[in-house]
Enzyme design. Structure first.
Site, PDB file in Angstrom:
ATOM      1  CG  LEU A 633      -1.971  -1.113   1.307  1.00 49.57           C
ATOM      2  CD1 LEU A 633      -2.755  -1.006   2.606  1.00 49.57           C
ATOM      3  CD2 LEU A 633      -2.914  -1.055   0.112  1.00 49.57           C
ATOM      4  N   GLY A 636       7.314   4.049   3.809  1.00 48.94           N
ATOM      5  CA  GLY A 636       7.729   5.197   4.597  1.00 48.94           C
ATOM      6  C   GLY A 636       9.195   5.074   4.952  1.00 48.94           C
ATOM      7  CD  GLN A 637      13.043   8.702   8.199  1.00 56.21           C
ATOM      8  OE1 GLN A 637      12.130   9.477   8.408  1.00 56.21           O
ATOM      9  NE2 GLN A 637      14.270   8.905   8.653  1.00 56.21           N
ATOM     10  N   GLY A 639       9.384   1.739   7.259  1.00 58.48           N
ATOM     11  CA  GLY A 639       8.721   0.474   6.998  1.00 58.48           C
ATOM     12  C   GLY A 639       7.866   0.499   5.750  1.00 58.48           C
ATOM     13  CB  VAL A 640       7.027  -1.972   3.344  1.00 58.15           C
ATOM     14  CG1 VAL A 640       6.171  -2.085   2.091  1.00 58.15           C
ATOM     15  CG2 VAL A 640       8.477  -1.685   2.979  1.00 58.15           C
ATOM     16  CB  VAL A 641       1.851   0.286   4.745  1.00 53.50           C
ATOM     17  CG1 VAL A 641       0.426  -0.045   5.179  1.00 53.50           C
ATOM     18  CG2 VAL A 641       2.515   1.203   5.771  1.00 53.50           C
ATOM     19  CE  LYS A 656       5.487   2.085   9.803  1.00 52.43           C
ATOM     20  NZ  LYS A 656       5.371   3.390  10.494  1.00 52.43           N
ATOM     21  CG  ASP A 752       6.082  12.687  11.561  1.00 52.42           C
ATOM     22  OD1 ASP A 752       6.326  13.768  10.990  1.00 52.42           O
ATOM     23  OD2 ASP A 752       6.233  11.583  11.018  1.00 52.42           O
TER      24      ASP A 752
END
Length: 903
Positions: A633, A636-637, A639-641, A656, A752
């Site tokens: 999906l 990110g910095q 991890g992968v979703v 995630k 964040d």
């Protein structure tokens, strides 16, 4: 074996179930070992700290953080349990047939090869206990249970065999008592035996079942199987099963062994099923479902009946998995509860220590300032009150004169023997009488003057002394050294009472007061007598009159003020000296507290959080299994979703995957997971369902943490690109503020807030996600985290509070007001991240667009104010936003009138 070709699924799935149990048990054992080592280290560090710094920390923050002994012992027993399959049955033939079915080969003799029948029909059966273990080579031996192997010639030793010789299974008449109690150990190179041992209980004629199971009470986790070859169980067999339940409190899987005639028509409940249900040996709801019973809690586990040997794997495998998992789930739940409880204590103590470090210096300074103000005020009173006091003494004497003369006339002298007719006495007695009259006058005058002087400083006592005493009491409690600072604090309070409670000084019988009275009496002019007079009422009155007239109001006032100033100065100096001693004690204590606070933040809490993440993830995988990764999906910095269709009964989910590169990232991730998992559910936050640690991620090259969370429709960045109307955007702003307020209310900072960390559902309602930088303020180390555009200037200094989230919301609100994802011009011109940070620190902010509503612009300007103290509280922002939304969106015709989309 009867049907060896049917044993494939049973062997494969049963071996896998035991393999998973052993693998998870190793992880549980490792976590428990590290947990015990962690608490031992905490205890040792605490003892060393106490021995080097005195009793200060003996009753301090870490005493309540411990591993309860009973919990530790219970968990040690659980991880020490080896899985066993215990085979019982109505007769030896049924047990042997079930064993052959499980191993997938005809290892034990059946039918006529097995010899005579046992039980009621054949009372002469002497078959001994069998124990199957794993080994590289096939061998048989006799051994006493838990002791040593016997030197005995077995029939199997005489040649090659495929089926265990009948002679070795039976106890011979000539054997000695030791050999009669021995069990036959059969070692095989078999996949199932690599994961679990199997024990076949002896014939009841050889050993009662309760004795045979005695060795199974400790150190094993039994999967109990009971082979049934008859239509029903006899009364003796039911009694035997009751003894089994008393010895081993685990459910039993009953297995129907096929006989020649079909016992019951297909599809009907058997008589055996009805009997077992009536005896509460199996659950009535589960029946003989081939799919197995649903998951049950450990305390509610029930037995099950498998009536079809060919489909046994569909009943036995879920049953075995349930028994194995239930104990591990209970253990991981208990272990994780210990982790979470102590971790929460660490975090709470970090808050307490941070507050102590902040508030104690302020209390000391406040105490010093208040005492200085009190000293200055009282000294000013002493300096300016002398003339007023002179007038007050004159007025007091005038108002009291008649009463004093009357009291003097009626005075009864002490220690003087008076004659009945008041004849003249000796000069010595006369002097005593005069002294007593003077004392009467001085005491009465002292009382009156003292009361008036006290009332003039009474408001100061109430304003200053009470506050000082409360501060001192608080400082005394926080020292943790009753033997040292408690004495100092008490001394300070005594000084305050002696110096500033004026009425105590005047009214007490102390030596200071007596000296003071003597000084006042010296002001009285001495009266000389030529001839001793008669001591009459008139004479007493005359003496009192002369004494009053001889008093000098000016000298008396000067003496009182001088005494007051002298005592005030000495008390002030003593107070300052004692306060310095108290401050020195607190300085050393605060240094040790800061050191402990750093250790809690940097070492203790992160390590315990990692253990907590591991135990919780192990529990989740035991209960719900490993999630299946769907399509990617986003990235990110950190991890992968992925999409995850279904996990733990929730669907759809987002998964995630995070691969921490080192211990620091592991510990940070674990702490953040704990904060997120500890949060109550809130409709403006994305729910975190659970976590799983994948040790085979990337083909086993790395370990990944899989965080399973609620799946939403899209993020705010995508939503703005697709287009959102004004009302939806303002509602999103309200939702984000509500979510941030909730986090702040829980003591957490998000750090964040940005477009991609706000997710939208299908109704375009917002939820905050990615609490990766989320931390309590007391646990922050001042690290620089966040997305540059949304980062407040003070983030670069490392000293910040929850107002950084207000700043980030201000930037987010600018995007919502523009209705687009285009960068502000001031940020778009920056060629690098460093240049952007420099401009932000210099005050660069997004520009105002012509379409902006005035109130919206004022709100975002206030939110991104460079001074954190000038930013509005979210409790003010939320109603302001609601007011803007009501004003701009109530009338559908005005939705785009005041704030046009700029995309």
């Amino acid at each position: 074996m009867e049907n060896p070709q049917k044993a494939g699924p049973l062997l494969r799935d049963l071996t896998r179930a035991f393999s998973h149990y052993n693998k998870h048990n190793l992880l549980l054992k490792k976590n428990l070992k590290e947990t015990i080592a962690f608490f031992r280290e905490i205890r040792q560090n605490h003892s060393n700290t106490c021995s080097t710094s005195g009793p200060e920390l003996d009753s301090g923050q870490l005493r309540c953080i411990s591993f309860p002994r009973h919990d530790e012992d219970h968990l040690q027993k659980v991880v020490g349990c080896a899985p066993y399959i215990l085979i019982l049955g109505q007769d030896c033939s049924a047990r042997y047939q079930l064993l052959n079915c499980m191993l997938g080969e005809r290892l034990l003799p059946l039918g006529s090869d097995a010899g005579g029948a046992c039980g009621v029909e054949g009372g002469a059966c002497r078959r001994r206990k069998l124990c199957f273990t794993h080994g590289r080579q096939t061998r048989l031996s006799l051994a006493l249970p838990g002791q040593y192997e016997l030197v005995h010639q077995l029939a199997a030793h005489c040649g090659r065999w495929d089926t265990v010789p009948r002679e070795d299974l039976e106890i011979q008449e000539c054997e000695d008592p030791a050999q009669r109690l021995a069990e036959l150990e059969i070692t095989l190179h078999h996949a199932l035996l690599q994961e679990a041992k199997i024990m076949v209980l002896p014939c009841r004629n050889v050993q009662p079942v309760e004795e045979a199971l005695e060795d199974c009470r400790r150190g094993i986790l039994p999967i109990i199987l009971y082979a049934v070859s008859k239509a029903t169980l006899s009364a003796d067999q039911l009694s035997e099963l009751q003894k089994v339940r008393e010895t081993l409190p685990y459910p039993v899987c009953f297995v129907r062994i096929p006989t020649e005639p079909a016992p019951d028509p297909p599809g009907q409940r058997s008589a055996l099923f009805a009997q077992l249900v009536s005896q509460e040996l199996i659950g009535g709801a589960a029946g003989n479902c081939a799919c197995g019973a649903p998951a049950q809690t450990p305390g509610k586990m029930q037995g099950i009946l498998g009536e079809d040997l060919e489909r046994l794997h569909r009943v036995l495998v879920p049953f075995a998995r349930q028994v194995l998992q239930s104990q591990q789930v209970e253990a991981t739940t208990l272990l994780n509860a210990v982790h979470c409880r102590c971790l929460d204590l660490f975090i709470n103590q970090a808050f307490d220590m941070q507050r102590d470090l902040q508030i104690t210096p302020r209390r000391l300074e406040y105490t010093r300032e208040k005492e200085g103000e009190l000293y200055s005020s009282l000294m000013a009173i002493a300096n300016r009150k002398q003339e007023e006091m002179k007038e007050m003494i004159v007025e007091t004497l005038e108002s009291m004169k008649e009463q004093l003369l009357e009291d003097a006339a009626n005075l009864e002298f002490t220690d003087i023997i008076m004659t009945s007719n008041s004849e003249p006495m000796s000069s010595k007695d006369i002097k005593v009488c005069i002294s007593q009259i003077q004392d009467l006058i001085v005491i009465r005058l002292n009382q009156a003057v003292a009361n008036k002087l006290t009332s003039s400083v009474d408001y100061l006592r109430e304003s200053f002394v009470g506050t000082l005493e409360r501060c001192l009491c608080s400082l005394e409690k926080s020292t943790g050294e009753p033997c040292a600072h408690n004495v100092t604090s008490n001394h300070l309070k005594q000084i305050l009472n002696a110096a500033y409670h004026v009425e105590v000084t005047f009214h007490s019988g102390s030596s200071v007061t007596r000296l003071f009275w003597e000084q006042i009496k010296q002001i009285i002019h001495r009266i000389s007598w030529v001839n001793p007079p008669s001591v009459t009422s008139e004479w007493k009155r005359k003496v009192a009159q002369d004494a009053i007239e001889s008093l000098s109001a000016a000298k008396l006032a000067k003496s009182i003020c001088s005494q007051f100033r002298t005592r005030l100065n000495s008390s002030h100096e003593a107070f300052a000296s004692s306060l310095r001693q108290l401050e020195e004690g607190h300085t050393g204590r605060l240094e040790r507290t800061e050191d402990l606070w750093l250790r809690v933040r940097k070492d203790h809490a992160p390590r315990l959080a990692r253990l907590s993440l591991e135990s919780r993830s192990l529990r989740d995988i035991l209960l719900h299994g490993k999630p299946k990764l769907g399509r990617e999906l986003g990235r990110g910095q950190y991890g992968v979703v992925y999409l995850c269709d279904n996990w733990a009964g929730r669907h759809p989910c987002a998964l995630k995957s995070v691969v921490p590169p080192d211990d620091k990232h592991w510990n940070d991730l674990a702490l953040e997971f704990h904060y997120t998992r500890s949060l109550p559910k809130h409709e403006r936050l994305v729910n975190l369902h659970g976590s799983v640690i994948d040790h085979s991620y990337g083909g086993g090259s790395s370990i990944a943490v899989l965080l399973i969370m609620e799946r939403l429709h899209r993020d705010l960045y995508t939503g703005l690109k697709a287009g959102l109307v004004l009302k939806e955007r303002l509602q999103i702003a309200l939702d984000v503020v509500e979510g941030i307020r909730f986090l702040h209310g829980q003591g957490l900072l998000h750090r964040d807030i940005k477009l991609k960390n706000v997710l939208l559902d299908k109704q375009n309602r917002a939820k905050i996600t990615d609490l990766g930088f989320c931390k309590p303020e007391a646990m922050m180390s001042g690290s620089i985290v966040g997305t540059p555009i949304h980062m407040a200037p003070e983030l670069f200094t490392g000293k910040y509070d929850n107002s950084v989230d207000v700043y980030a919301f201000g930037i987010l609100f600018w995007y919502l007001c523009t209705g687009s994802v285009k960068l502000p011009e001031a940020f778009e011109r920056c060629s690098s991240k460093d240049q952007l940070w420099t401009n932000v620190k210099k005050g660069s902010r997004p520009e105002r667009l012509a379409s902006f509503d005035e109130e919206c612009w004022q709100l975002m300007e206030a939110c991104w104010n460079g001074d954190p103290s000038q930013r509005p509280l979210l409790g003010i922002v939320q109603p302001s936003l609601q007011s803007i939304m009501d004003r701009l969106c109530n009338d559908s015709d005005q939705k785009s009138g005041n704030l046009e989309d700029s995309n």
